[in-house]
Design a protein around this motif. Structure first.
Motif, PDB file in Angstrom:
ATOM      1  N   ASP A  98       0.811  -1.214   0.000  1.00 36.35           N
ATOM      2  CA  ASP A  98       0.000   0.000   0.000  1.00 36.35           C
ATOM      3  C   ASP A  98       0.849   1.271   0.000  1.00 36.35           C
ATOM      4  O   ASP A  98       0.317   2.379   0.030  1.00 36.35           O
ATOM      5  N   LYS A  99       2.189   1.080  -0.009  1.00 31.65           N
ATOM      6  CA  LYS A  99       3.128   2.202  -0.101  1.00 31.65           C
ATOM      7  C   LYS A  99       2.916   3.257   0.996  1.00 31.65           C
ATOM      8  O   LYS A  99       3.054   4.455   0.763  1.00 31.65           O
ATOM      9  N   ASN A 100       2.602   2.772   2.213  1.00 26.38           N
ATOM     10  CA  ASN A 100       2.457   3.714   3.335  1.00 26.38           C
ATOM     11  C   ASN A 100       3.721   3.802   4.179  1.00 26.38           C
ATOM     12  O   ASN A 100       3.753   4.486   5.201  1.00 26.38           O
ATOM     13  N   GLY A 101       4.780   3.074   3.746  1.00 18.79           N
ATOM     14  CA  GLY A 101       6.051   3.118   4.458  1.00 18.79           C
ATOM     15  C   GLY A 101       6.247   2.009   5.466  1.00 18.79           C
ATOM     16  O   GLY A 101       7.323   1.898   6.061  1.00 18.79           O
ATOM     17  N   TYR A 102       5.222   1.163   5.658  1.00 23.34           N
ATOM     18  CA  TYR A 102       5.278   0.104   6.659  1.00 23.34           C
ATOM     19  C   TYR A 102       5.022  -1.244   5.982  1.00 23.34           C
ATOM     20  O   TYR A 102       3.908  -1.533   5.551  1.00 23.34           O
ATOM     21  N   VAL A 103       6.055  -2.056   5.904  1.00 22.79           N
ATOM     22  CA  VAL A 103       6.006  -3.295   5.134  1.00 22.79           C
ATOM     23  C   VAL A 103       5.222  -4.378   5.880  1.00 22.79           C
ATOM     24  O   VAL A 103       5.484  -4.663   7.046  1.00 22.79           O
ATOM     25  N   ASP A 104       4.262  -4.986   5.164  1.00 23.98           N
ATOM     26  CA  ASP A 104       3.460  -6.090   5.718  1.00 23.98           C
ATOM     27  C   ASP A 104       2.740  -5.704   7.007  1.00 23.98           C
ATOM     28  O   ASP A 104       2.635  -6.504   7.950  1.00 23.98           O
ATOM     29  N   ASP A 105       2.221  -4.489   7.052  1.00 24.29           N
ATOM     30  CA  ASP A 105       1.447  -4.061   8.236  1.00 24.29           C
ATOM     31  C   ASP A 105       0.023  -4.600   8.115  1.00 24.29           C
ATOM     32  O   ASP A 105      -0.926  -3.872   7.868  1.00 24.29           O
ATOM     33  N   VAL A 106      -0.117  -5.881   8.334  1.00 27.41           N
ATOM     34  CA  VAL A 106      -1.395  -6.568   8.131  1.00 27.41           C
ATOM     35  C   VAL A 106      -2.379  -6.234   9.242  1.00 27.41           C
ATOM     36  O   VAL A 106      -3.528  -5.876   8.981  1.00 27.41           O
ATOM     37  N   TYR A 107      -1.955  -6.358  10.509  1.00 22.60           N
ATOM     38  CA  TYR A 107      -2.844  -6.084  11.648  1.00 22.60           C
ATOM     39  C   TYR A 107      -2.632  -4.694  12.238  1.00 22.60           C
ATOM     40  O   TYR A 107      -3.385  -4.262  13.102  1.00 22.60           O
ATOM     41  N   GLY A 108      -1.598  -4.019  11.805  1.00 29.81           N
ATOM     42  CA  GLY A 108      -1.220  -2.738  12.367  1.00 29.81           C
ATOM     43  C   GLY A 108       0.289  -2.611  12.318  1.00 29.81           C
ATOM     44  O   GLY A 108       0.936  -3.148  11.410  1.00 29.81           O
ATOM     45  N   TRP A 109       0.877  -1.942  13.302  1.00 28.07           N
ATOM     46  CA  TRP A 109       2.324  -1.733  13.268  1.00 28.07           C
ATOM     47  C   TRP A 109       2.900  -1.688  14.678  1.00 28.07           C
ATOM     48  O   TRP A 109       2.215  -1.288  15.635  1.00 28.07           O
TER      49      TRP A 109
END
Length: 557
Positions: A98-109
């Motif tokens: 999703d190009k939000n800067g957080y890789v594999d943030d499936v459930y959150g961060w």
């Protein structure tokens, strides 16, 4: 952050403090959802609220609630159906889809983890960090020589110095705590060897027999703590962590705290634009995720599935944002956690944490203002120090550095089950309060909810438990009335709160006081009255919700 602190400190002080009165009287599981008139327990009348929306044939809309906390057990049976999953992210492919800067943030961060997979579980206290950061600059200097920003820094440092010093002002207590830690470790080693387990709980100790007098005495004190907290799931690791935390506070008078977070996260903490750090492990471990898992269940554990307990809201998606260690959180992580939640669609953010200092408050203030600009409601626990927040601090706060106040913010104190003052009254003995700075009370004593490992549940207590009751109610209101603003939801929750009109104990003075004087609304939240009031509003902000008066500076605690 740890909600067991009151009773674990009892262990550290060798039984010198009595057990809480709440440990002496039973309450039903889920009492916080009951109706006071029907049950005798001052719950939030949730079933009547659901009957109301059913009678009006209202359809619910899913609401995302972000839980900024210590982590969440994403495998728990009662949470799996309600966890937020990033629809734009493909799990496990190592790509920022999703190009939000957080890789594999499936459930959150997880903002307190490293890219190499390491994670922060324990951290230092902000008072110690502030004291040692500025010690060389301010120690022995004339305070009148500092102006502007330096004067503010000096005032913060001087208060931190006082806090750090207070932990060592009683040499007898210091000696007792250190001795208790040593005794704990010695007895614990015997129990671990005999149980053949490195980590054990009161449940394990219930069938444990020993001929060793030291181990037997240890077992009995351990079990007493579990009874005080109305749970058999407290572990030896949790107890030792708490005791070592007390020792760390003592040591901070002479030794600068370790840079736990910075050593793991490896960002440039002083650069707020260096924000794409952390990892996607939002659970880390059972002990780390205990607090956040319990909070999440209170908000939205799956309702009506016959498992464990029911959350307040029936159509939520819990977004997990890990930013709170065992110790004090860092302002940068909290500010970025708020922004992450807002950017990913949260309409309500629960914040069951707090601390006495906020050296980078500007970053948090800007994040709160950003949330306000996007119509997001922030719900914050008042804290468990039995302090009047009108004259003391529990950060983060809705009061900005310029004195103005966030209108999208609710501060929540903890109420108790019983109306009768002989049973402790309606105020939790540990809860912070304040006629101006606490907005409303909600149930926070012996709250039964989800905990990590093996699909289990237990009671915990604290304003950390009261806050998600309010966050759940806010989500419930938005499910059925999605056009209401954050300010309107705040207005509804406070305006509709139940005003008992009776005496309670002031947690700070232990004297009788009118319950209505302990918060701004003077009440305990009521879901039924709240949803009825929400049904009368249109999607526009009431003028009464956003006072324009500038808040006067607080007195020092």
């Amino acid at each position: 952050m740890n909600q067991l602190t009151k009773h674990l400190s009892l262990f550290a002080l060798c039984g010198l403090i009595g057990l809480s009165s709440y440990a002496q009287k039973e309450v039903p599981k889920g009492w916080h959802l009951l109706d006071a008139k029907d049950s005798g327990y001052y719950g939030i009348s949730l079933e009547k609220a659901y009957e109301f929306v059913k009678a009006k044939k209202l359809k619910s809309n899913a609401v995302i609630v972000a839980v900024i906390d210590s982590g969440v057990d994403t495998l728990h049976e009662d949470l799996k159906p309600v966890l937020w999953k990033n629809p734009k992210e493909i799990p496990g492919n190592g790509i920022d889809d999703d190009k939000n800067g957080y890789v594999d943030d499936v459930y959150g961060w997880n903002f307190i983890g490293g890219r190499d997979g390491q994670n922060v579980e324990k951290d230092s206290y902000e008072a110690a960090r502030v004291y040692h950061k500025y010690k060389a600059k301010f120690e022995g200097k004339d305070p009148s020589s500092f102006k502007g920003e330096e004067a503010k820094e000096y005032a913060m440092w001087a208060k931190a110095k006082g806090d750090v010093a207070s932990n060592v002002e009683d040499p007898t207590m210091v000696m007792m705590i250190r001795r208790t830690v040593n005794e704990f470790k010695a007895a614990d080693s015997i129990v671990r060897a005999e149980l053949k387990k490195e980590e054990y709980t009161c449940k394990d100790l219930s069938t444990y027999t020993t001929t060793n007098k030291q181990a037997a005495a240890f077992r009995d004190r351990f079990v007493a703590i579990c009874k005080a907290n109305d749970t058999d799931e407290i572990s030896n690791k949790m107890l030792l962590d708490e005791l070592e935390g007390e020792v760390a506070k003592i040591d901070a008078a002479d030794i600068a705290p370790k840079a736990f977070r910075n050593d793991v996260v490896k960002d440039n903490y002083n650069d707020f634009n260096d924000r794409f750090y952390g990892n996607n492990n939002v659970m880390v471990s059972n002990s780390a995720a205990l607090h956040g898992t319990h909070v999440s269940g209170i908000i939205g554990a799956a309702r009506g599935n016959g498992l464990g307990m029911d959350g307040v809201a029936n159509n939520v998606r819990i977004m997990t944002v890990r930013a709170v260690p065992d110790g004090d959180e860092h302002d940068k992580d909290i500010a970025l956690a708020i922004r992450y939640a807002v950017d990913n669609g949260a309409k309500v953010i629960n914040m069951s944490f707090g601390k006495g200092f906020s050296p980078e408050k500007k970053w948090v203030d800007e994040a709160v203002q950003y949330a306000a600009s996007k119509g997001v409601l922030l719900v914050h626990a008042a804290g468990n120090s039995a302090q009047n927040l009108d004259t003391s601090w529990n950060f983060p706060t809705p009061v900005f550095e310029n004195g103005k106040r966030a209108a999208n913010w609710i501060t929540v104190g903890a109420s108790a089950p019983f109306a009768d003052i002989k049973d402790g009254g309606l105020t939790a003995s540990f809860s912070n309060y304040g006629k101006n700075e606490v907005d409303v009370f909600a149930p926070g004593v012996k709250i039964y909810s989800t905990v990590p490992g093996g699909n289990t549940y237990q009671n915990l207590q604290g304003t950390s438990m009261a806050s998600p009751v309010v966050a759940g109610l806010a989500a419930f209101i938005l499910e059925y009335y999605p056009n209401l603003s954050a300010e309107q939801v705040k207005y509804v929750i406070e305006k509709s709160s139940t005003k008992p009109g009776q005496k309670a104990y002031d947690p700070g003075t232990h004297e009788e006081a009118d319950f209505g004087t302990l918060s701004r609304s003077g009440g305990i939240i009521n879901a039924y009255e709240a949803i009825k009031l929400a049904s009368t509003l249109k999607g526009e902000r009431p003028k009464t919700v956003t006072p324009k008066t500038t808040v006067k500076p607080k007195k020092k605690a």
